[in-house]
Design a protein around this motif. Structure first.
Motif, PDB file in Angstrom:
ATOM      1  N   HIS A  37       0.801  -1.218   0.000  1.00 56.54           N
ATOM      2  CA  HIS A  37       0.000   0.000   0.000  1.00 56.54           C
ATOM      3  C   HIS A  37       0.841   1.278   0.000  1.00 56.54           C
ATOM      4  N   ALA A  38       2.163   1.149   0.073  1.00 54.16           N
ATOM      5  CA  ALA A  38       3.035   2.328   0.077  1.00 54.16           C
ATOM      6  C   ALA A  38       3.150   2.945  -1.312  1.00 54.16           C
ATOM      7  N   SER A  39       2.797   2.190  -2.336  1.00 57.62           N
ATOM      8  CA  SER A  39       2.864   2.699  -3.704  1.00 57.62           C
ATOM      9  C   SER A  39       1.463   2.952  -4.235  1.00 57.62           C
ATOM     10  N   PHE A  40       1.175   4.206  -4.490  1.00 57.13           N
ATOM     11  CA  PHE A  40      -0.100   4.580  -5.089  1.00 57.13           C
ATOM     12  C   PHE A  40       0.145   5.834  -5.920  1.00 57.13           C
ATOM     13  N   SER A  41      -0.766   6.139  -6.815  1.00 62.92           N
ATOM     14  CA  SER A  41      -0.523   7.266  -7.716  1.00 62.92           C
ATOM     15  C   SER A  41      -1.709   8.215  -7.761  1.00 62.92           C
ATOM     16  N   PHE A  42      -1.399   9.440  -8.089  1.00 62.02           N
ATOM     17  CA  PHE A  42      -2.389  10.494  -8.237  1.00 62.02           C
ATOM     18  C   PHE A  42      -3.032  10.313  -9.600  1.00 62.02           C
ATOM     19  N   ASP A  43      -4.355  10.241  -9.650  1.00 63.27           N
ATOM     20  CA  ASP A  43      -5.051   9.905 -10.887  1.00 63.27           C
ATOM     21  C   ASP A  43      -5.461  11.110 -11.738  1.00 63.27           C
ATOM     22  N   LYS A  44      -4.928  12.261 -11.454  1.00 64.55           N
ATOM     23  CA  LYS A  44      -5.239  13.459 -12.242  1.00 64.55           C
ATOM     24  C   LYS A  44      -4.015  13.855 -13.059  1.00 64.55           C
ATOM     25  N   VAL A  45      -4.231  14.699 -14.047  1.00 67.94           N
ATOM     26  CA  VAL A  45      -3.149  15.230 -14.873  1.00 67.94           C
ATOM     27  C   VAL A  45      -3.198  16.753 -14.806  1.00 67.94           C
ATOM     28  N   PRO A  46      -2.096  17.419 -15.128  1.00 69.71           N
ATOM     29  CA  PRO A  46      -2.089  18.883 -15.057  1.00 69.71           C
ATOM     30  C   PRO A  46      -3.177  19.550 -15.901  1.00 69.71           C
ATOM     31  N   ALA A  47      -3.600  18.910 -16.972  1.00 65.91           N
ATOM     32  CA  ALA A  47      -4.629  19.501 -17.834  1.00 65.91           C
ATOM     33  C   ALA A  47      -5.985  19.596 -17.128  1.00 65.91           C
ATOM     34  N   ASP A  48      -6.174  18.835 -16.065  1.00 69.34           N
ATOM     35  CA  ASP A  48      -7.428  18.877 -15.316  1.00 69.34           C
ATOM     36  C   ASP A  48      -7.546  20.132 -14.449  1.00 69.34           C
ATOM     37  N   TYR A  49      -6.464  20.882 -14.314  1.00 68.76           N
ATOM     38  CA  TYR A  49      -6.441  22.064 -13.454  1.00 68.76           C
ATOM     39  C   TYR A  49      -6.151  23.311 -14.281  1.00 68.76           C
ATOM     40  N   THR A  50      -6.507  24.449 -13.710  1.00 65.41           N
ATOM     41  CA  THR A  50      -6.311  25.708 -14.430  1.00 65.41           C
ATOM     42  C   THR A  50      -4.858  26.168 -14.425  1.00 65.41           C
ATOM     43  N   SER A  51      -4.078  25.722 -13.438  1.00 61.87           N
ATOM     44  CA  SER A  51      -2.667  26.100 -13.405  1.00 61.87           C
ATOM     45  C   SER A  51      -1.823  24.954 -12.865  1.00 61.87           C
ATOM     46  N   LYS A  52      -0.537  25.019 -13.155  1.00 61.82           N
ATOM     47  CA  LYS A  52       0.397  24.007 -12.668  1.00 61.82           C
ATOM     48  C   LYS A  52       0.494  24.062 -11.138  1.00 61.82           C
ATOM     49  N   ARG A  53       0.376  25.247 -10.581  1.00 61.89           N
ATOM     50  CA  ARG A  53       0.432  25.406  -9.129  1.00 61.89           C
ATOM     51  C   ARG A  53      -0.755  24.717  -8.460  1.00 61.89           C
ATOM     52  N   GLU A  54      -1.926  24.872  -9.031  1.00 60.93           N
ATOM     53  CA  GLU A  54      -3.129  24.222  -8.495  1.00 60.93           C
ATOM     54  C   GLU A  54      -2.993  22.704  -8.553  1.00 60.93           C
ATOM     55  N   TYR A  55      -2.445  22.205  -9.662  1.00 56.14           N
ATOM     56  CA  TYR A  55      -2.216  20.770  -9.812  1.00 56.14           C
ATOM     57  C   TYR A  55      -1.239  20.274  -8.739  1.00 56.14           C
ATOM     58  N   ASN A  56      -0.117  20.967  -8.561  1.00 59.67           N
ATOM     59  CA  ASN A  56       0.887  20.559  -7.570  1.00 59.67           C
ATOM     60  C   ASN A  56       0.324  20.580  -6.157  1.00 59.67           C
ATOM     61  N   THR A  57      -0.482  21.575  -5.853  1.00 62.69           N
ATOM     62  CA  THR A  57      -1.107  21.660  -4.535  1.00 62.69           C
ATOM     63  C   THR A  57      -2.036  20.470  -4.297  1.00 62.69           C
ATOM     64  N   ALA A  58      -2.856  20.166  -5.280  1.00 60.89           N
ATOM     65  CA  ALA A  58      -3.788  19.036  -5.157  1.00 60.89           C
ATOM     66  C   ALA A  58      -3.032  17.712  -5.053  1.00 60.89           C
ATOM     67  N   ARG A  59      -1.974  17.560  -5.849  1.00 60.92           N
ATOM     68  CA  ARG A  59      -1.189  16.324  -5.831  1.00 60.92           C
ATOM     69  C   ARG A  59      -0.485  16.154  -4.487  1.00 60.92           C
ATOM     70  N   ASN A  60       0.108  17.211  -3.974  1.00 55.49           N
ATOM     71  CA  ASN A  60       0.787  17.141  -2.679  1.00 55.49           C
ATOM     72  C   ASN A  60      -0.192  16.825  -1.554  1.00 55.49           C
ATOM     73  N   LYS A  61      -1.357  17.421  -1.614  1.00 49.54           N
ATOM     74  CA  LYS A  61      -2.382  17.159  -0.603  1.00 49.54           C
ATOM     75  C   LYS A  61      -2.829  15.693  -0.659  1.00 49.54           C
ATOM     76  N   TYR A  62      -3.004  15.163  -1.865  1.00 47.96           N
ATOM     77  CA  TYR A  62      -3.412  13.769  -2.061  1.00 47.96           C
ATOM     78  C   TYR A  62      -2.374  12.812  -1.460  1.00 47.96           C
TER      79      TYR A  62
END
Length: 122
Positions: free
Chosen positions: A54-79
């Motif tokens: 269970h230590a290996s899992f991935s974020f299922d979104k891509v940067p195109a799903d967000y309005t900015s790269k910063r928003e994507y990185n924030t969501a990915r880090n939170k996930y």
């Protein structure tokens, strides 16, 4: 944890230490139910395997799903932060349960002796 590799090292270290304590107690403490202690060792091994899986899992979104790269990185880090926190909490609760079961297998005299040793009394 700093990264996934460190997390996996932590899991292996903790499980190895708990299994070693079970083996030492089984061998050196008299009146120990060896069958139950062997069951705990198997439980630790299964916990380690499960936690590493269970230590290996991935974020299922891509940067195109967000309005900015910063928003994507924030969501990915939170996930990832939430996922690793959940894994850490579940792992620690299982380890605590195993330690409680180990302590339950000790005789009352052995528990008292362990308390005195921990307190620094001879």
């Amino acid at each position: 944890m700093a990264n996934k590799r460190q997390l996996k090292k932590y899991i292996r270290f903790v499980c190895g230490s708990v299994a070693a304590e079970c083996m030492m107690a089984s061998e050196f403490i008299e009146d120990m139910d060896r069958e139950k202690m062997n069951h705990l060792i198997v439980e630790v091994a299964m916990l380690q395997e499960n936690a590493l899986d269970h230590a290996s899992f991935s974020f299922d979104k891509v940067p195109a799903d967000y309005t900015s790269k910063r928003e994507y990185n924030t969501a990915r880090n939170k996930y990832y932060s939430a996922g690793y926190q959940k894994l850490h909490e579940e792992f620690n609760s299982h380890i605590q349960g195993i330690v409680k079961q180990m302590n339950a297998l000790l005789s009352d005299e052995q528990r008292e002796m362990n308390k005195k040793i921990a307190a620094g009394q001879p």
